[in-house]
Scaffold this motif. Sequence first.
Motif, mmCIF file in Angstrom:
data_model
loop_
_atom_site.group_PDB
_atom_site.id
_atom_site.type_symbol
_atom_site.label_atom_id
_atom_site.label_comp_id
_atom_site.label_asym_id
_atom_site.label_seq_id
_atom_site.Cartn_x
_atom_site.Cartn_y
_atom_site.Cartn_z
ATOM 1 N N ARG A 2 1.156 3.688 -3.458
ATOM 2 C CA ARG A 2 0.300 4.579 -2.671
ATOM 3 C C ARG A 2 -1.008 3.825 -2.390
ATOM 4 O O ARG A 2 -1.743 3.474 -3.322
ATOM 5 C CB ARG A 2 0.049 5.847 -3.488
ATOM 6 C CG ARG A 2 -0.706 6.934 -2.778
ATOM 7 C CD ARG A 2 -0.653 8.190 -3.661
ATOM 8 N NE ARG A 2 -1.765 9.092 -3.424
ATOM 9 C CZ ARG A 2 -1.769 10.063 -2.514
ATOM 10 N NH1 ARG A 2 -0.714 10.250 -1.746
ATOM 11 N NH2 ARG A 2 -2.830 10.836 -2.369
ATOM 12 N N VAL A 3 -1.250 3.555 -1.112
ATOM 13 C CA VAL A 3 -2.409 2.737 -0.722
ATOM 14 C C VAL A 3 -3.365 3.580 0.114
ATOM 15 O O VAL A 3 -2.945 4.230 1.083
ATOM 16 C CB VAL A 3 -1.957 1.511 0.099
ATOM 17 C CG1 VAL A 3 -3.162 0.709 0.595
ATOM 18 C CG2 VAL A 3 -1.040 0.622 -0.733
ATOM 19 N N THR A 5 -6.177 3.443 2.746
ATOM 20 C CA THR A 5 -6.759 2.521 3.731
ATOM 21 C C THR A 5 -8.022 3.151 4.283
ATOM 22 O O THR A 5 -8.007 4.317 4.688
ATOM 23 C CB THR A 5 -5.768 2.296 4.889
ATOM 24 O OG1 THR A 5 -4.568 1.729 4.377
ATOM 25 C CG2 THR A 5 -6.358 1.368 5.936
ATOM 26 N N SER A 20 -0.389 -0.628 9.437
ATOM 27 C CA SER A 20 -0.153 0.746 9.010
ATOM 28 C C SER A 20 1.332 1.150 9.015
ATOM 29 O O SER A 20 1.845 1.655 8.010
ATOM 30 C CB SER A 20 -0.966 1.673 9.915
ATOM 31 O OG SER A 20 -1.128 2.890 9.291
ATOM 32 N N LEU A 23 3.305 -0.663 6.384
ATOM 33 C CA LEU A 23 2.967 -0.168 5.047
ATOM 34 C C LEU A 23 3.695 1.141 4.780
ATOM 35 O O LEU A 23 4.258 1.360 3.696
ATOM 36 C CB LEU A 23 1.443 0.020 4.991
ATOM 37 C CG LEU A 23 0.809 0.452 3.693
ATOM 38 C CD1 LEU A 23 1.233 -0.462 2.559
ATOM 39 C CD2 LEU A 23 -0.716 0.434 3.832
ATOM 40 N N ARG A 24 3.715 2.001 5.789
ATOM 41 C CA ARG A 24 4.370 3.305 5.624
ATOM 42 C C ARG A 24 5.894 3.172 5.505
ATOM 43 O O ARG A 24 6.554 4.093 5.029
ATOM 44 C CB ARG A 24 3.985 4.233 6.785
ATOM 45 C CG ARG A 24 2.567 4.747 6.608
ATOM 46 C CD ARG A 24 2.007 5.462 7.809
ATOM 47 N NE ARG A 24 0.569 5.629 7.618
ATOM 48 C CZ ARG A 24 -0.065 6.797 7.527
ATOM 49 N NH1 ARG A 24 0.581 7.922 7.660
ATOM 50 N NH2 ARG A 24 -1.372 6.828 7.313
ATOM 51 N N GLU A 28 3.471 4.646 0.550
ATOM 52 C CA GLU A 28 2.704 5.752 1.117
ATOM 53 C C GLU A 28 1.308 5.241 1.477
ATOM 54 O O GLU A 28 0.693 4.525 0.681
ATOM 55 C CB GLU A 28 2.612 6.862 0.065
ATOM 56 C CG GLU A 28 2.110 8.166 0.619
ATOM 57 C CD GLU A 28 1.906 9.194 -0.488
ATOM 58 O OE1 GLU A 28 1.170 10.154 -0.250
ATOM 59 O OE2 GLU A 28 2.465 8.999 -1.599
ATOM 60 N N GLU A 29 0.856 5.574 2.682
ATOM 61 C CA GLU A 29 -0.512 5.218 3.060
ATOM 62 C C GLU A 29 -1.333 6.492 3.251
ATOM 63 O O GLU A 29 -0.881 7.434 3.904
ATOM 64 C CB GLU A 29 -0.538 4.420 4.378
ATOM 65 C CG GLU A 29 -1.957 4.007 4.760
ATOM 66 C CD GLU A 29 -2.057 3.301 6.109
ATOM 67 O OE1 GLU A 29 -1.441 3.770 7.080
ATOM 68 O OE2 GLU A 29 -2.787 2.288 6.185
ATOM 69 N N LEU A 31 -4.617 7.337 5.058
ATOM 70 C CA LEU A 31 -5.576 6.723 5.982
ATOM 71 C C LEU A 31 -6.863 7.553 6.018
ATOM 72 O O LEU A 31 -6.832 8.755 6.291
ATOM 73 C CB LEU A 31 -4.948 6.651 7.379
ATOM 74 C CG LEU A 31 -5.744 5.889 8.448
ATOM 75 C CD1 LEU A 31 -5.943 4.427 8.058
ATOM 76 C CD2 LEU A 31 -5.026 5.971 9.802
#
Length: 349
Positions: A2-3, A5, A20, A23-24, A28-29, A31
């Motif tokens: 889980r990032v 951003t 993005s 990553l998804r 999980e991003e 934003l």
Amino acid sequence: MRVLTVVGNRPQFVKAAAVSSRLRAVGEEVLVHTGQHYDDALSRVFFDELELPRPEHRFELGGGSNTEQTARMLSAIAPLLGDVDAVLVYGDTNSTLAGALAAAQAGVPVAHVEAGMRSYDRSMPEELNRVLTDHASSLLLCSSEAAAETLRGEQVVGAVKVVGDVMVDVFELLAPRADAFVLGTLGVTHGEYLLATAHRAGNVDDPTRLRALVDVLTGMPLPVVLPLHPRTRARLDAAGLLEALEGVIVAPPLGYLEFTALVVGARAVLTDSGGVQKEAYLAGVPCVTLRATTEWRETIDAGWNVLVDLDADAARAALARPVPAERPPLYGDGQAGARVVDALVRMVG
Ligand code: UDP
């Protein structure tokens, strides 16, 4: 994985577009849009054109001094860090520093894209943001080998990795879709105009320098197209200098597809932007940089970019230089976004 951003302004929307969706696809991003740039022309149009996901958190933290802005952002970001594995930040803005510092203080690893860029001009707020962010980061993702060398020289504590530049990914993907209709709308012809942008605090906040900027833009041998940043418009207006831009084709800030068409079609670019120096190089268009220093030194060494500060004679001389024969790939192969995600996966595990 889980990032979280953190983005906040125009160039960061462009950079995040390279990462993005990738990553998804693997994690999980979350934003976060700090709202450093909030008007539609600098924000919404980029989310639409670049197909960025809607931010999970959208703040309105722009305005005020750099200190106030950064403090507000720190307070807004800190409560979001509870269950994230890493924080991802881009470039050199207050949003970059606030994301990095909030994460570092919470013990969350920080990944910095565009790490190691240096203008060595500490009077630029962006330079302070770059240095501090790099030293707070666990993963330093560099656009070039020279940037990685700089970081090794500074003995940063995080891991340094050259991934290439994410703006190359976006440019290569979208330049073929650039909207050249805008040239006709503005009344200019391919190869017969100059494209200018200016918004650095050092150029527009001081009325004497602003006047010098106007003198440069009005003293060029070809028509100049100027998509005007709101900050610059406000400063010109306050100084009564909007009318002094005689002969300059003033446009509103443009979306990425129209702006890229103008870069590609220009005889040369005049700019104080970091990203635009790079994009001119990618388009094979000579760049005249309206600053005394640059963090994109490779473009100077390659002969495609000249620093003239706000000296109109130097700008005219730079425009008269022959275009170099070679244009080596200075900033990677257009696959930086994938490498950023790989590096994050490796770091988080
Ligand atoms: N840009 C744009 N429309 C404009 C001016 C710039 O789409 O009217 C894009 C440009 O292509 C580049 C980015 O905005 O990708 C650069 O942003 P800016 O110059 O604001 O920031 P800097 O790179 O100087 O931090």
